[in-house]
Design a protein around this motif. Structure first.
Motif, PDB file in Angstrom:
ATOM      1  N   ILE A 260       1.032  -1.425  -0.164  1.00  0.00           N
ATOM      2  CA  ILE A 260      -0.396  -0.088  -0.467  1.00  0.00           C
ATOM      3  C   ILE A 260       0.640   1.616   0.325  1.00  0.00           C
ATOM      4  O   ILE A 260       2.094   1.134   0.741  1.00  0.00           O
ATOM      5  N   VAL A 261       0.511   2.298  -0.845  1.00  0.00           N
ATOM      6  CA  VAL A 261       1.543   3.480  -0.595  1.00  0.00           C
ATOM      7  C   VAL A 261       0.232   4.753   0.005  1.00  0.00           C
ATOM      8  O   VAL A 261      -1.150   4.712  -1.494  1.00  0.00           O
ATOM      9  N   TYR A 262       0.223   5.549   0.022  1.00  0.00           N
ATOM     10  CA  TYR A 262      -0.123   6.684   0.223  1.00  0.00           C
ATOM     11  C   TYR A 262       0.114   7.677  -0.443  1.00  0.00           C
ATOM     12  O   TYR A 262       1.838   8.348   0.092  1.00  0.00           O
ATOM     13  N   ALA A 263      -0.423   8.531  -1.053  1.00  0.00           N
ATOM     14  CA  ALA A 263       0.006  10.185  -1.747  1.00  0.00           C
ATOM     15  C   ALA A 263      -0.433  10.826  -0.787  1.00  0.00           C
ATOM     16  O   ALA A 263      -0.681  11.156   0.207  1.00  0.00           O
ATOM     17  N   THR A 264       2.042  11.767  -0.488  1.00  0.00           N
ATOM     18  CA  THR A 264       1.401  13.635   0.385  1.00  0.00           C
ATOM     19  C   THR A 264       1.018  14.145  -0.665  1.00  0.00           C
ATOM     20  O   THR A 264       1.807  15.542   0.163  1.00  0.00           O
ATOM     21  N   LYS A 265       1.014  14.021  -1.449  1.00  0.00           N
ATOM     22  CA  LYS A 265       0.436  15.735  -2.375  1.00  0.00           C
ATOM     23  C   LYS A 265      -1.104  15.151  -3.369  1.00  0.00           C
ATOM     24  O   LYS A 265      -0.573  13.917  -3.565  1.00  0.00           O
ATOM     25  N   PRO A 266      -2.088  16.693  -3.370  1.00  0.00           N
ATOM     26  CA  PRO A 266      -3.443  16.061  -3.972  1.00  0.00           C
ATOM     27  C   PRO A 266      -2.359  16.136  -5.556  1.00  0.00           C
ATOM     28  O   PRO A 266      -0.920  15.848  -6.350  1.00  0.00           O
ATOM     29  N   ARG A 267      -3.581  15.097  -6.729  1.00  0.00           N
ATOM     30  CA  ARG A 267      -2.576  14.946  -7.856  1.00  0.00           C
ATOM     31  C   ARG A 267      -3.881  15.781  -8.648  1.00  0.00           C
ATOM     32  O   ARG A 267      -4.870  15.766  -8.907  1.00  0.00           O
ATOM     33  N   SER A 268      -3.528  16.273 -10.093  1.00  0.00           N
ATOM     34  CA  SER A 268      -4.142  17.087 -10.946  1.00  0.00           C
ATOM     35  C   SER A 268      -4.890  16.075 -11.405  1.00  0.00           C
ATOM     36  O   SER A 268      -3.025  15.918 -12.687  1.00  0.00           O
ATOM     37  N   TYR A 269      -6.003  15.442 -12.126  1.00  0.00           N
ATOM     38  CA  TYR A 269      -6.240  14.505 -13.331  1.00  0.00           C
ATOM     39  C   TYR A 269      -6.778  15.313 -13.907  1.00  0.00           C
ATOM     40  O   TYR A 269      -8.099  15.602 -13.090  1.00  0.00           O
ATOM     41  N   GLN A 270      -7.255  15.406 -15.485  1.00  0.00           N
ATOM     42  CA  GLN A 270      -7.447  16.295 -15.813  1.00  0.00           C
ATOM     43  C   GLN A 270      -8.585  17.208 -15.161  1.00  0.00           C
ATOM     44  O   GLN A 270     -10.092  17.164 -15.990  1.00  0.00           O
ATOM     45  N   GLY A 271      -7.582  17.827 -15.475  1.00  0.00           N
ATOM     46  CA  GLY A 271      -8.055  19.145 -14.293  1.00  0.00           C
ATOM     47  C   GLY A 271      -9.628  19.162 -13.580  1.00  0.00           C
ATOM     48  O   GLY A 271      -9.100  20.784 -12.934  1.00  0.00           O
ATOM     49  N   ASN A 325      12.382  22.653  -0.970  1.00  0.00           N
ATOM     50  CA  ASN A 325      12.298  23.392  -0.377  1.00  0.00           C
ATOM     51  C   ASN A 325      11.853  25.348  -0.296  1.00  0.00           C
ATOM     52  O   ASN A 325      12.034  25.785   0.158  1.00  0.00           O
ATOM     53  N   SER A 326      11.339  24.786  -1.493  1.00  0.00           N
ATOM     54  CA  SER A 326      10.574  26.243  -1.742  1.00  0.00           C
ATOM     55  C   SER A 326       9.381  26.387  -0.891  1.00  0.00           C
ATOM     56  O   SER A 326       8.724  27.574  -0.542  1.00  0.00           O
ATOM     57  N   GLY A 327       8.978  24.910   0.220  1.00  0.00           N
ATOM     58  CA  GLY A 327       7.892  25.706   0.426  1.00  0.00           C
ATOM     59  C   GLY A 327       7.095  25.799  -0.056  1.00  0.00           C
ATOM     60  O   GLY A 327       5.260  25.792   0.011  1.00  0.00           O
ATOM     61  N   ILE A 328       6.015  25.181  -1.817  1.00  0.00           N
ATOM     62  CA  ILE A 328       5.611  26.056  -2.432  1.00  0.00           C
ATOM     63  C   ILE A 328       4.687  24.460  -2.927  1.00  0.00           C
ATOM     64  O   ILE A 328       4.991  23.978  -3.193  1.00  0.00           O
ATOM     65  N   LEU A 329       3.147  24.545  -2.582  1.00  0.00           N
ATOM     66  CA  LEU A 329       2.421  23.154  -3.134  1.00  0.00           C
ATOM     67  C   LEU A 329       2.051  24.102  -4.809  1.00  0.00           C
ATOM     68  O   LEU A 329       1.357  25.121  -4.962  1.00  0.00           O
ATOM     69  N   PHE A 330       2.672  23.601  -5.706  1.00  0.00           N
ATOM     70  CA  PHE A 330       2.054  24.288  -7.241  1.00  0.00           C
ATOM     71  C   PHE A 330       0.910  23.209  -7.606  1.00  0.00           C
ATOM     72  O   PHE A 330       0.250  23.913  -8.989  1.00  0.00           O
ATOM     73  N   TYR A 331       0.679  21.939  -6.938  1.00  0.00           N
ATOM     74  CA  TYR A 331      -0.930  22.065  -7.436  1.00  0.00           C
ATOM     75  C   TYR A 331      -0.837  21.065  -8.881  1.00  0.00           C
ATOM     76  O   TYR A 331      -1.738  21.706  -9.965  1.00  0.00           O
ATOM     77  N   ASN A 332       0.674  21.587  -9.496  1.00  0.00           N
ATOM     78  CA  ASN A 332       0.628  21.011 -10.591  1.00  0.00           C
ATOM     79  C   ASN A 332       1.865  19.877 -10.559  1.00  0.00           C
ATOM     80  O   ASN A 332       2.826  20.002 -10.444  1.00  0.00           O
ATOM     81  N   THR A 333       1.707  18.942 -11.840  1.00  0.00           N
ATOM     82  CA  THR A 333       2.540  17.266 -10.973  1.00  0.00           C
ATOM     83  C   THR A 333       3.723  17.384 -11.724  1.00  0.00           C
ATOM     84  O   THR A 333       4.757  17.045 -11.494  1.00  0.00           O
ATOM     85  N   LEU A 334       3.701  18.545 -13.015  1.00  0.00           N
ATOM     86  CA  LEU A 334       4.962  18.869 -13.199  1.00  0.00           C
ATOM     87  C   LEU A 334       6.355  19.535 -11.907  1.00  0.00           C
ATOM     88  O   LEU A 334       7.994  19.040 -11.795  1.00  0.00           O
ATOM     89  N   PHE A 335       6.432  19.808 -11.642  1.00  0.00           N
ATOM     90  CA  PHE A 335       7.022  20.500 -10.025  1.00  0.00           C
ATOM     91  C   PHE A 335       6.554  19.308  -9.196  1.00  0.00           C
ATOM     92  O   PHE A 335       7.580  19.329  -9.049  1.00  0.00           O
ATOM     93  N   ASP A 336       5.059  19.500  -8.383  1.00  0.00           N
ATOM     94  CA  ASP A 336       4.987  18.728  -7.643  1.00  0.00           C
ATOM     95  C   ASP A 336       5.489  17.873  -7.208  1.00  0.00           C
ATOM     96  O   ASP A 336       6.294  16.844  -6.485  1.00  0.00           O
ATOM     97  N   HIS A 375      -0.595   7.450 -18.367  1.00  0.00           N
ATOM     98  CA  HIS A 375       0.516   7.778 -17.388  1.00  0.00           C
ATOM     99  C   HIS A 375       0.605   8.949 -16.935  1.00  0.00           C
ATOM    100  O   HIS A 375       0.723  10.317 -16.660  1.00  0.00           O
ATOM    101  N   VAL A 376       0.466   8.257 -14.990  1.00  0.00           N
ATOM    102  CA  VAL A 376      -0.601   9.008 -13.891  1.00  0.00           C
ATOM    103  C   VAL A 376       0.723   9.239 -12.328  1.00  0.00           C
ATOM    104  O   VAL A 376       0.802   8.585 -11.997  1.00  0.00           O
ATOM    105  N   ASP A 377       1.425  10.432 -12.925  1.00  0.00           N
ATOM    106  CA  ASP A 377       2.616  10.298 -11.374  1.00  0.00           C
ATOM    107  C   ASP A 377       1.521  10.791 -10.587  1.00  0.00           C
ATOM    108  O   ASP A 377       0.710  11.374 -10.596  1.00  0.00           O
ATOM    109  N   PHE A 378       2.299   9.674  -9.349  1.00  0.00           N
ATOM    110  CA  PHE A 378       1.304  10.391  -7.992  1.00  0.00           C
ATOM    111  C   PHE A 378       2.566  10.474  -6.856  1.00  0.00           C
ATOM    112  O   PHE A 378       4.127   9.604  -7.150  1.00  0.00           O
ATOM    113  N   MET A 379       2.594  11.464  -6.388  1.00  0.00           N
ATOM    114  CA  MET A 379       3.534  11.787  -5.200  1.00  0.00           C
ATOM    115  C   MET A 379       3.816  11.108  -4.433  1.00  0.00           C
ATOM    116  O   MET A 379       2.163  10.962  -3.248  1.00  0.00           O
ATOM    117  N   ILE A 380       4.642  10.336  -3.847  1.00  0.00           N
ATOM    118  CA  ILE A 380       5.118   9.552  -2.456  1.00  0.00           C
ATOM    119  C   ILE A 380       5.735   9.963  -1.755  1.00  0.00           C
ATOM    120  O   ILE A 380       5.346   9.720  -0.361  1.00  0.00           O
TER     121      ILE A 380
END
Length: 407
Positions: A260-271, A325-336, A375-380
């Motif tokens: 099992i794996v838990y996401a640590t950031k939101p994932r924007s999928y299809q807007g 380190n920027s401390g910013i949640l970008f709500y954008n997969t390229l960055f997050d 191909h959908v990345d999600f942050m863990i």
């Protein structure tokens, strides 16, 4: 943002991102948010010898309207001119630049069910052309700010200030300040060295653990390498597919993951944002999912095809990195995704396979490179994530300790 700074960023994308070759066509996909920058980028492409630069403009509100009012049969239809365009692309192999500025919530009111059915209907037609272009052309995903995206990231700022702050964040995390080309030369050398070390270990498994409940074991492909930073086409042209990029990644063995794996950031999928979610794997495939927000969208994603239930990427990103380190949640997969270790469901990367140029798509399928329309990345990743590598001989090697490289 000063024009001189933006010009250097445009030059970085054209020169180091896609590395335009003299006489090559360039296709740019962009939204309506930064026309001045797009104009600047087109100029830099021509300065490098581009034969022709085509800009495909997109606008999410139109996608919403189409999904609401267009019939499903019309949405599913692949017109002759669209097929001819894909055929032309597969023959000409233009350099592709994707300028991402989407509102993270831009498609929240769209008919996601109809959009999913459209993708499923069109993918069998698109797949032969996708396979024909694989590893043969340069592409780069990068970003420019839109007002909606900037306000999502900096909700307490007025629009102009939010856009300026997002520009600053994009340029900083993209290593586009001061001397962008030199910055990327050094960065590529650093991440390539990490790949060399990981590839020397002959790893068979990666074991992930964290205090949030993540407990996952992933089997790696026997003949796959870790890659990072710049890549090369089959013709030997070097390019950087992601700006920014902090990840060191590989393609795991399809259908060989447990836990099992838990996401640590939101994932924007299809807007739309999928938030606070976890994914459970049994017998190598997704067996159960849960999300506090947009769980139905998550379930729809893993049901797109058989490959959507399996992993196509394992990416290692230190917690101590510029984006994190920027401390910013970008709500954008390229960055997050470049602020955090992540996994991806769906299509794997055939260019991770040693001597990939010698193999066919059928060979990759037999090896265990996952095939999917998504191909959908999600942050863990987290500050206490530990990753242990297990070699083919059974030796355990600490790869990540407390969120960062252990070597």
């Amino acid at each position: 943002m000063k024009k001189k700074v933006l010009k250097e960023y445009a030059k970085l994308i054209a020169q180091k991102g896609v590395n335009i070759q003299k006489g090559q066509e360039v296709w740019i996909t962009a939204s309506l948010d930064q026309p001045e920058f797009v104009e600047m980028l087109v100029g830099e492409c021509y300065a490098l010898g581009a034969k022709e630069v085509v800009v495909d403009w997109q606008h999410n509100p139109l996608v919403v309207l189409n999904s609401k009012y267009m019939s499903q049969s019309t949405m599913n239809e692949f017109k002759d001119w669209q097929i001819e365009r894909m055929k032309y692309q597969s023959e000409i192999l233009p350099a592709r630049i994707y300028l991402d500025s989407d509102d993270p919530d831009g498609l929240k009111n769209a008919r996601q069910d109809k959009i999913a059915k459209e993708k499923m209907a069109k993918y069998p037609i698109r797949k032969p052309y996708i396979d024909a272009m694989d590893n043969k052309y340069q592409w780069c995903i990068c970003a420019v700010p839109s007002v909606a995206w900037a306000k999502k990231v900096f909700p307490n700022e007025r629009a102009s200030i939010a856009v300026e702050k997002l520009w600053e964040a994009i340029l900083y995390t993209s290593r586009a300040e001061s001397t962008p080309i030199e910055n990327w030369n050094r960065h590529n050398a650093d991440v390539h060295a990490k790949c060399d070390y990981l590839n020397s270990l002959n790893l068979k498994y990666l074991e992930y653990s964290a205090s949030n409940g993540t407990n996952l074991k992933v089997e790696l492909l026997e003949n796959a390498d870790f890659l990072a930073g710049s890549e090369k086409t089959l013709q030997g042209v070097e390019f950087n597919p992601n700006i920014p990029s902090e990840e060191v990644f590989t393609t795991p063995k399809a259908g060989s993951v447990e836990g099992i794996v838990y996401a640590t950031k939101p994932r924007s999928y299809q807007g739309a944002l999928i938030e606070n979610f976890w994914i459970k794997f049994e017998d190598g495939k997704v067996s159960e999912v849960h999300a506090e927000k947009n769980e139905d969208l998550l379930k729809q994603m893993v049901a797109m095809d058989e490959g959507a239930k399996m992993l196509g990427e394992c990416a290692l990103v230190p917690y101590d990195s510029p984006i994190s380190n920027s401390g910013i949640l970008f709500y954008n997969t390229l960055f997050d995704e470049n602020a955090s270790c992540h996994l991806a469901l769906g299509r794997g990367f055939s260019n991770c396979i040693k001597n990939f140029e010698k193999y066919t798509q059928e060979d990759f399928d037999k090896m265990g490179v996952n095939t999917s329309m998504i191909h959908v990345d999600f942050m863990i990743g987290s500050s206490d994530m530990n990753i242990v590598g297990i070699t083919k001989e059974g030796k355990k090697i600490q790869i990540f300790k407390d969120g960062n490289w252990a070597f």
